[in-house]
Each structure stands twice: as structure tokens, then as C-alpha cells.
Design an enzyme around this catalytic site. Sequence first.
Site, PDB file in Angstrom:
ATOM      1  N   HIS A 285      46.283   7.572  79.458  1.00 33.43           N
ATOM      2  CA  HIS A 285      45.491   8.687  79.977  1.00 33.43           C
ATOM      3  C   HIS A 285      44.002   8.420  79.837  1.00 33.43           C
ATOM      4  O   HIS A 285      43.542   8.063  78.750  1.00 33.43           O
ATOM      5  CB  HIS A 285      45.854  10.002  79.251  1.00 33.43           C
ATOM      6  CG  HIS A 285      45.206  11.201  79.874  1.00 33.43           C
ATOM      7  ND1 HIS A 285      44.442  12.098  79.168  1.00 33.43           N
ATOM      8  CD2 HIS A 285      45.198  11.622  81.157  1.00 33.43           C
ATOM      9  CE1 HIS A 285      43.997  13.042  80.005  1.00 33.43           C
ATOM     10  NE2 HIS A 285      44.439  12.775  81.205  1.00 33.43           N
ATOM     11  N   HIS A 286      43.292   8.545  80.934  1.00 33.52           N
ATOM     12  CA  HIS A 286      41.834   8.425  80.959  1.00 33.52           C
ATOM     13  C   HIS A 286      41.252   9.674  81.592  1.00 33.52           C
ATOM     14  O   HIS A 286      41.160   9.752  82.822  1.00 33.52           O
ATOM     15  CB  HIS A 286      41.389   7.231  81.826  1.00 33.52           C
ATOM     16  CG  HIS A 286      41.746   5.889  81.268  1.00 33.52           C
ATOM     17  ND1 HIS A 286      41.768   4.759  82.064  1.00 33.52           N
ATOM     18  CD2 HIS A 286      42.065   5.495  80.015  1.00 33.52           C
ATOM     19  CE1 HIS A 286      42.098   3.716  81.306  1.00 33.52           C
ATOM     20  NE2 HIS A 286      42.298   4.129  80.064  1.00 33.52           N
ATOM     21  N   GLU A 287      40.881  10.661  80.799  1.00 37.97           N
ATOM     22  CA  GLU A 287      40.111  11.784  81.355  1.00 37.97           C
ATOM     23  C   GLU A 287      38.653  11.341  81.378  1.00 37.97           C
ATOM     24  O   GLU A 287      38.150  10.815  80.381  1.00 37.97           O
ATOM     25  CB  GLU A 287      40.286  13.035  80.497  1.00 37.97           C
ATOM     26  CG  GLU A 287      39.439  14.237  80.921  1.00 37.97           C
ATOM     27  CD  GLU A 287      39.673  14.653  82.367  1.00 37.97           C
ATOM     28  OE1 GLU A 287      40.793  15.067  82.676  1.00 37.97           O
ATOM     29  OE2 GLU A 287      38.728  14.539  83.190  1.00 37.97           O
TER      30      GLU A 287
ATOM     31  N   GLU B  81      41.697  22.560  94.605  1.00 35.36           N
ATOM     32  CA  GLU B  81      42.587  23.431  93.834  1.00 35.36           C
ATOM     33  C   GLU B  81      42.418  24.895  94.228  1.00 35.36           C
ATOM     34  O   GLU B  81      41.812  25.695  93.512  1.00 35.36           O
ATOM     35  CB  GLU B  81      42.390  23.174  92.339  1.00 35.36           C
ATOM     36  CG  GLU B  81      42.802  21.740  92.000  1.00 35.36           C
ATOM     37  CD  GLU B  81      42.552  21.330  90.563  1.00 35.36           C
ATOM     38  OE1 GLU B  81      42.372  22.216  89.705  1.00 35.36           O
ATOM     39  OE2 GLU B  81      42.531  20.112  90.293  1.00 35.36           O
TER      40      GLU B  81
ATOM     41  N   GLU C 295      42.434  15.543  89.828  1.00 36.21           N
ATOM     42  CA  GLU C 295      41.130  15.849  90.438  1.00 36.21           C
ATOM     43  C   GLU C 295      40.666  14.628  91.234  1.00 36.21           C
ATOM     44  O   GLU C 295      39.555  14.126  91.078  1.00 36.21           O
ATOM     45  CB  GLU C 295      40.063  16.247  89.402  1.00 36.21           C
ATOM     46  CG  GLU C 295      40.436  17.468  88.597  1.00 36.21           C
ATOM     47  CD  GLU C 295      41.461  17.153  87.508  1.00 36.21           C
ATOM     48  OE1 GLU C 295      41.338  16.095  86.882  1.00 36.21           O
ATOM     49  OE2 GLU C 295      42.387  17.948  87.309  1.00 36.21           O
TER      50      GLU C 295
ATOM     51  N   GLU D  60      49.885  23.296  86.130  1.00 37.20           N
ATOM     52  CA  GLU D  60      48.961  23.781  85.102  1.00 37.20           C
ATOM     53  C   GLU D  60      48.472  25.205  85.413  1.00 37.20           C
ATOM     54  O   GLU D  60      48.212  25.974  84.485  1.00 37.20           O
ATOM     55  CB  GLU D  60      47.771  22.829  84.954  1.00 37.20           C
ATOM     56  CG  GLU D  60      46.960  22.643  86.217  1.00 37.20           C
ATOM     57  CD  GLU D  60      45.835  21.609  86.075  1.00 37.20           C
ATOM     58  OE1 GLU D  60      45.632  21.080  84.972  1.00 37.20           O
ATOM     59  OE2 GLU D  60      45.158  21.348  87.087  1.00 37.20           O
TER      60      GLU D  60
HETATM   61  C1  NOJ Z   1      43.384  18.473  84.472  1.00 37.92           C
HETATM   62  C2  NOJ Z   1      44.675  17.807  84.793  1.00 37.92           C
HETATM   63  O1  NOJ Z   1      45.188  18.261  86.018  1.00 37.92           O
HETATM   64  C3  NOJ Z   1      45.627  18.081  83.662  1.00 37.92           C
HETATM   65  O2  NOJ Z   1      46.902  17.552  83.968  1.00 37.92           O
HETATM   66  C4  NOJ Z   1      45.077  17.504  82.391  1.00 37.92           C
HETATM   67  O3  NOJ Z   1      45.933  17.861  81.334  1.00 37.92           O
HETATM   68  C5  NOJ Z   1      43.671  18.027  82.102  1.00 37.92           C
HETATM   69  N1  NOJ Z   1      42.838  17.928  83.252  1.00 37.92           N
HETATM   70  C6  NOJ Z   1      43.007  17.267  80.956  1.00 37.92           C
HETATM   71  O4  NOJ Z   1      42.819  15.927  81.308  1.00 37.92           O
HETATM   72 CA    CA Z   2      43.875  19.567  87.771  1.00 43.75          CA
END
Ligand code: NOJ
Ligand code: CA
Length: 675
Positions: A376-378, A174, A458, A482
Site C-alpha cells: 500500500h502506497h497512500e 466520487e 483516487e 468505503e
Molecule cells: C481512500 C481509499 O479509497 C481507501 O480504500 C483507503 O483506505 C484510504 N484512501 C486510505 O488510503
Molecule cells: Ca476513495
Amino acid sequence: MRTLAPLAPIIAIALASPALAEEVATASSPDGHITVSIDRDGEGHFSYAIAKDGVRLVDYSRLGFLMDNAPPLSRFLELEEVSTDNADTSWEQPWGENRMVRDRHNELSLKLHDTDYQDRRVTVRFRLFDDGVGFRYEFPDAGTTAIAEELTEFNIAEPGTAWWIPGGDWNRYEYLYSETPIEGVGTAHTPITFKLEDGTHLAFHEAALVDYAGMWLRRMDGRRFRAELSPGSGQAKVVREGAFTTPWRTIRISDDAAGLYDNNIDLNLNEPNKLGDVSWVKPYKYVGIWWAMHLNDWTWNSGPNHGATTSHAKDYIDFAAANGFRGVLIEGWNKGWDGNWFGNGSDFSFTQAYPDFDIEEVTRYGLKKGVHLVGHHETGGNIANYEPHLEDAMALYERLGVDSVKTGYVADAGGVKLLPTAGNPVRYGWHDGQEMARHHLKVVETAAKHHIAVNPHEPIKDTGLRRTYPNWVSREGARGMEYQAWGVPGNIPSHVPSLIFTRMLSGPMDYTPGVLSLKGRDGRDLPSTIARQLALYVTLYSPIQMAADLPENYAKYPREFAFIKQVPTDWEETHTLMGEVADYAVMARKERGGTDWYLGGVTDEEARDVAVPLDFLDAGKTYTATIYRDGADADYRTDKRHSIAIETKTVKRGDTLDLRMAPGGGFAVRLAPAK
Ligand code: NOJ
Ligand code: CA
């Protein structure tokens, strides 16, 4: 396949000298323009060089490895066998920029024998296309191979300009692109793009990164680069058992920037689809509970401003259903966002929702209206926490009718928490090391079993694996929208025409365009015109595309929103009509399975007039062009960012459209056969 004796006898030279190099094999592309020459020096090192029409583009560049469990595999090599092959086939993409892809290449392979250490052998296989070269190493079964470093070099023959982002730095991929003389590059990620003084464009990348460390390019001196593998968490960067092949090292070659994009060598160097019937993988557009968090209006974590509530979700589903969007992404639905998720991700659950989000009710409500939740899986980069729950998490989504998931690996590079091993409970690694290459494929394979498509943010870089695993539909892997909410700095206008000729060479990107309000966090202005937001849907390819803005903002711009609702995400053909790296690009794409064409253009900080020949249109038809272009006074630096001209024209093949892009602007055009 033909097996040949080495072209020249290899003579052991007593007083070995690199100077006593001789050419031992050559091959050319099917059209004869590109040639690869292989030479062996007096010490038994092998090197390759690449020329086009007799002009050297890559000067002799060394091959080889440093090993962790053996002496280097580099010197004392003999050429044991040379073989050649060729192919000319076409294959169909289930979704993509083009339906059909032609794979026409000549092959040259060299079996090398290390006479100095345990009779080791390695084969180097080159594939020569009319628009580039790929090569890889193939190791026979020799027990455990532990690679400390790859010694492959890329020695650019002529001076020129490079566009690159730093490799091995904390923010993964990034970064804004640097434009420097080739001699000004440090350590870079791939794809990295070069324009040589004679106008030739080159882009270096890799294809089929499977169970191996990602490759950075480190400039050693002058214009000589060497592969630098992303570090592992142990000493060796790559450890493999038995026979294996490295990823392909790829070099795209074109007379212009456009030809770098309209190039399929990386896809052709990947294995065919391994998943069988993938009709369950659907290109789509989506909206989501997302931008509001980036604006700080709502939160991922629980509390009074929690975004992912059942009630907000139903509003978004209603909005999606009313406007024809298939998907609604909802972030922050699951437990684990309270506290320092950014730092470790150890609290995330992938199956338990917050009490104010009824996932059963939300998915049922959506499906009744034909709208699918985008899961969604962060992970916060915590693989040790995610992998044990992968199966349950995907099974839950499958049961609920969720057929795609966005994953996330927010963590500083080098700060990804890896799975524990016996005797080593806490292990950290890079986001693009061998273990992460394995992890991403494991997620994709597990998701495929449950008929779920995956879109990692990421991520590890794209190396064309969508061909083999077509449920790997998109990814981030660059600065996306973002950064327009909160980035310091945000994405400058040249970022998009930089992406198109660097990052986008590797594959689809989930950039998340369409912020028509042109406002980020705390009211900051996006450095974009409104027409450019529409252009992003045509110029930044992804089979899944978000309409990222808030529903109330779309209500303010119904004419522009009409284009976002209409634009397809899956294409029959793609043509890059014109462009210069980091300056501008104009692309035409034909709707998959339809008759409409779409045209998109983006520029950097400079205004630009382009005359676009409509030669791509089908002959004998008249088209109605609906044109969304920058207004005469539009400018990303002023309060005229929303100035737009929307008009229709009747056109046909052979006509030219004259279009002006404002500073930070662009255009989008739909061309539909006239009734
Ligand atoms: C970074 C991601 O690029 C973004 O799209 C997301 O909203 C945030 N992380 C939280 O998961
Ligand atoms: Ca990102």
C-alpha cells in the site's frame, strides 16, 4: 490501405459561410448499420456526424483545437487526402471479462491541411465498429505543440436521458450519478451514458489516455457538448514535443443498456500488450486491515489502536490462509500517517515501517502460508514526494515477494502536488491533467519492471490501458464500499446499476464488496440486503476482489461466506443478460479455465422479478444451481436486510430461472455441471 482523392472538390469560397457545408467523406461499420459523415463548411471547418440505420444520432459536430502557441487549428482547413482501411482480428486477454476479443472495424482517415498558418497538418482517424465509433487526431512532428483547449464537439441529435457525474469538481470521480434530461447536464466526466427517446443507448468516453489531459464533456447549449480538457498547472492543457496522437474519443452505440456493457471498442482502440510475458500478473481475492479503519475501530496512524501491527497482520494471514485468499492488504504500515496526511502527504515514507510492523517478518510468515502481502502506497496526492521514491519502494516490495500494490491519491481535485520544475518549486494540478496521466503510467511501468501489479485509488479514469499494461489490474475512480462506512449520503441502491452502465464501461473497479455484517461506522445500516453483497462479485468486475468485512463478521455468516470464497475473479466469457441504466442489471460470467457459470443480479430501490433464460449454459450438460436470493421479506430499509434464501436446483440450457430481487437487493448463483 487505399488512398483516395477527396470525394468532392473543395472550392475556396470568397464569401465564406458555414451554411455552405458539403459532405466530403463517409464510411460505414462492417455490418453497414453505422455511418460517419464528414463535412466541410465554407470557412474550412470540419465536422462529423454519426447515424445508425439512417437515423442521425450525433449531428454535425465540429473538430479542432485552440492552441497556446499558434492560432486555432479549426478554420481554413482543406482536405488533402482521404484513406480507408479495415481489419478483422481477435486477440487474447491475459485476464479479463472475456478471454477473446474481436476487433472488426473499418477505418477512415482524413489528412487536413491548414492553408492559413505554416502549412500545418493534422490527420483525423475514425474507426467504425458494429457497436460504436472512435476517432482521434494525429499530429505530425511540428516541434512543440501546446494545446489550450480541444474543440471537439458531440452534438446529440435526439432528446433523451443522461446519467452523469460532474467533471472538474473537488471530489474527483466520487459522486452519486445524476439522472437528468440531456439538456440538464453541466460539465461531466466520461463515461457518460445517454438513452435517447427512440431507445438507442450511447456512451461517450475516451481510449488510450497517454500523455494528454483527461477529457470532460461540457454542455454548451441544447444537446451540444464540447471536450473540455482537464487543466494543466501552466497555461496550456497539453504540451507535446514532436509527433503525437490524442486519445481516441469513443462513442458506444446500442439498442439497449446491456449492449453498452458487452462492448470492447475502448479496449480495441488501445495498443497491444507492451510488457511481454505477464504470467506474473495474477487475478486474486484478498482480505485486509482496512474496513476496521473505515469503521474507526483501528487507525492508520500509530498509537494504541494502530491497525497495521505485526500481530494483527499475522491474524489476517492466518485467516486468509484458512479460507483460500491469496492476498492480505495492510494499510497504515509505513511512516507518515501521523498528522495531516489527508492534506498533503509530504510525510509519507514508502520504505520505512512503523516500529510495531515488522514487514520482513510479516511477508516471510505470509509466503510460508501461501499468502501475499498486498502493498500500500497512500500518497495524499503528493506526487512530488512519491516519484523520487518509486524505484526504491517497488524494489523493496519485489525483494519481499510482494507482487501487487494499492496506491492512493487522496486530495481534492486540483490539489495534487506535482513535481517541481526549474523556477517553480511548488506546483499543484488536477488529478486527471496531463501530468497525472504521465505519472500513473510511470508508476505502472516502474512496477512492471519489478513484476508488481497496480491498483490506484483516487486514480485517473480507466481508458483501457490494461490492454497495453496488463499489470494495471484495477482501480477505484468512483464511490466504492468505503462510502457505506462513512459517506454522507452513503451509496444509494441505484448506485450499483448506475455504475454498471457508466463507470464500469471503462474497466475494472476495486469496489471492495462483501460487507456481510451490513454495518458501517457507528452501527449505521448499509442500504443493501445480504444477497446483494454476493451479487456484487459477479456484477462489478475486477480481477482482484476484496472480501472487505472483518473476519469475525464472516464467522457469523458461513453460508454466504462460502460463496465469496468460491466465486472466481477471472472470466472466460461475460454476457449482460438484461438491465436498465440505474435500475437493474443481470450478468452471467463463465469461470476462466473452468466449467462453472456464475449469475449475478442487482436492483435499485425497487423490488424486481426477473425471468433469466439460461441460454448461456453449455448445451448437453446438467447443472446444479446454488442460488443465493433475497428472502421473501428482505428489504434494505428494514431489519430484514439479512433475510436470504439459499437453495439448489437442477437446471440446463433453455430453462428459465425466476428470481425476485428485494428493494436494495440482488442475487448470486453458481451453476456447476452436475457430477
Ligand atoms: C481512500 C481509499 O479509497 C481507501 O480504500 C483507503 O483506505 C484510504 N484512501 C486510505 O488510503
Ligand atoms: Ca476513495
